[in-house]
Write an enzyme that holds these catalytic residues in place. Structure first.
Site, mmCIF file in Angstrom:
data_model
loop_
_atom_site.group_PDB
_atom_site.id
_atom_site.type_symbol
_atom_site.label_atom_id
_atom_site.label_comp_id
_atom_site.label_asym_id
_atom_site.label_seq_id
_atom_site.Cartn_x
_atom_site.Cartn_y
_atom_site.Cartn_z
ATOM 1 N N LYS A 10 0.844 -1.207 0.000
ATOM 2 C CA LYS A 10 0.000 0.000 0.000
ATOM 3 C C LYS A 10 0.874 1.250 0.000
ATOM 4 C CE LYS A 10 -3.994 -1.752 2.675
ATOM 5 N NZ LYS A 10 -4.801 -1.482 3.871
ATOM 6 N N ASP A 66 -8.577 1.273 4.468
ATOM 7 C CA ASP A 66 -8.995 -0.113 4.530
ATOM 8 C C ASP A 66 -9.523 -0.471 3.151
ATOM 9 O OD1 ASP A 66 -9.117 -2.232 6.638
ATOM 10 O OD2 ASP A 66 -11.154 -2.434 5.854
ATOM 11 N N GLY A 147 -1.939 -9.493 -2.601
ATOM 12 C CA GLY A 147 -3.297 -9.858 -2.203
ATOM 13 C C GLY A 147 -4.068 -10.578 -3.309
ATOM 14 N N LYS A 169 -1.382 -0.322 -12.870
ATOM 15 C CA LYS A 169 -2.443 -0.516 -11.860
ATOM 16 C C LYS A 169 -2.845 0.836 -11.274
ATOM 17 C CE LYS A 169 -3.476 -2.678 -7.402
ATOM 18 N NZ LYS A 169 -3.008 -3.415 -6.229
HETATM 19 P P1 ITT Z 1 -3.195 -2.348 7.062
HETATM 20 O O1 ITT Z 1 -4.505 -2.655 7.758
HETATM 21 O O2 ITT Z 1 -2.016 -2.323 7.984
HETATM 22 O O3 ITT Z 1 -3.278 -1.135 6.191
HETATM 23 P P2 ITT Z 1 -3.713 -4.864 5.662
HETATM 24 O O4 ITT Z 1 -2.883 -5.677 4.729
HETATM 25 O O5 ITT Z 1 -4.236 -5.521 6.906
HETATM 26 O O6 ITT Z 1 -2.866 -3.554 6.024
HETATM 27 P P3 ITT Z 1 -6.467 -4.341 4.906
HETATM 28 O O7 ITT Z 1 -6.918 -4.508 6.301
HETATM 29 O O8 ITT Z 1 -6.989 -3.177 4.126
HETATM 30 O O9 ITT Z 1 -4.884 -4.239 4.808
HETATM 31 O O10 ITT Z 1 -6.771 -5.712 4.191
HETATM 32 C C1 ITT Z 1 -7.105 -5.801 2.905
HETATM 33 C C2 ITT Z 1 -6.535 -7.063 2.299
HETATM 34 O O11 ITT Z 1 -7.066 -7.066 0.982
HETATM 35 C C3 ITT Z 1 -5.018 -7.038 2.182
HETATM 36 O O12 ITT Z 1 -4.389 -7.817 3.129
HETATM 37 C C4 ITT Z 1 -4.774 -7.594 0.787
HETATM 38 O O13 ITT Z 1 -4.608 -8.988 0.850
HETATM 39 C C5 ITT Z 1 -6.039 -7.254 0.049
HETATM 40 N N1 ITT Z 1 -5.837 -6.047 -0.748
HETATM 41 C C6 ITT Z 1 -5.832 -4.751 -0.340
HETATM 42 N N2 ITT Z 1 -5.578 -3.940 -1.360
HETATM 43 C C7 ITT Z 1 -5.424 -4.717 -2.445
HETATM 44 C C8 ITT Z 1 -5.116 -4.468 -3.797
HETATM 45 O O14 ITT Z 1 -4.903 -3.247 -4.252
HETATM 46 N N3 ITT Z 1 -5.016 -5.517 -4.609
HETATM 47 C C9 ITT Z 1 -5.220 -6.759 -4.162
HETATM 48 N N4 ITT Z 1 -5.481 -7.090 -2.913
HETATM 49 C C10 ITT Z 1 -5.586 -6.077 -2.051
#
Ligand code: ITT
Length: 190
Positions: A10, A66, A147, A169
């Site tokens: 991110k 999120d 992800g 992207k």
């Molecule tokens: P933070 O909460 O510390 O920001 P996290 O990885 O836990 O990090 P999230 O709670 O937002 O992030 O979880 C979203 C999940 O969805 C993340 O772990 C990824 O696997 C997936 N994800 C988020 N953004 C994505 C993207 O742009 N492309 C593909 N998968 C994504």
């Protein structure tokens, strides 16, 4: 400004679209190792929870985001549960496998990514939402991204997000759309 995230992907994506004068520090950069709470029932609430927790704990201006993958035929799942869909470990390959198993034989493969950024400053919060519509593939494609990127093809494209460079992207992703609104807000509020 501090970006309240422990997800390095991110940080990379957001740094790549911010103008040079907006310097972003991640939790790693500031040596904050505690896991941020994410215990709420919606993407909006989790985004706010992360930003508010860090902002109040350190007394700083910060933002969090999120993100969730919402699949129509799965009633919006994995949605707010995207990070740990297959279990507490949060392993991306396991999450992808679970989604593909649930989508086995499903004809309507429409889905969308949703990112909600929360900017927390002076005890107040503002949110910005970015959506990216697309479809879920039958099997993973590509090695870039992170992800759920290998199984998501954005509308109007032939490639999955994981087959694109970060710069591609970033042209139309959910995260980019939310960041653009955030930047407009920062500009207009001086
Ligand atoms: P933070 O909460 O510390 O920001 P996290 O990885 O836990 O990090 P999230 O709670 O937002 O992030 O979880 C979203 C999940 O969805 C993340 O772990 C990824 O696997 C997936 N994800 C988020 N953004 C994505 C993207 O742009 N492309 C593909 N998968 C994504």
């Amino acid at each position: 400004m501090i970006f309240a995230t422990s997800n390095a992907h991110k940080v990379d994506e957001i740094r790549a679209v911010l103008p040079e004068r907006v310097a972003v520090q991640s939790l790693k950069d500031i040596g904050f190792t505690e896991e941020l709470p994410e215990t709420m029932g919606t993407i909006e609430e989790n985004s706010l929870q992360k930003a508010q927790y860090l902002g109040e704990k350190l007394g700083v201006t910060c933002f969090a985001e999120d993100t969730g993958l919402e699949i129509m035929e799965l009633d919006g799942r994995p949605g707010v549960y995207s990070a740990r869909y297959a279990g507490p470990g949060g392993v991306a390959e396991d999450n992808v496998r679970k989604v593909l198993a649930e989508m086995d034989g499903v004809a309507d493969r429409s889905a969308r990514f949703k990112t909600v950024i929360t900017y927390f400053s002076g005890g107040k919060s503002v949110q910005f939402t970015g959506l990216c519509e697309g479809n879920i593939l039958l099997s993973p494609k590509g090695n870039d991204g992170f992800g759920y990127d290998p199984i998501f093809v954005p509308e109007g494209c032939n490639l999955s997000f994981a087959e694109m460079r970060l710069s591609e992207k970033n042209q139309f992703s959910h995260r980019r759309k939310a960041v653009d609104q955030f930047l407009e807000y920062l500009k207009s509020s001086g």
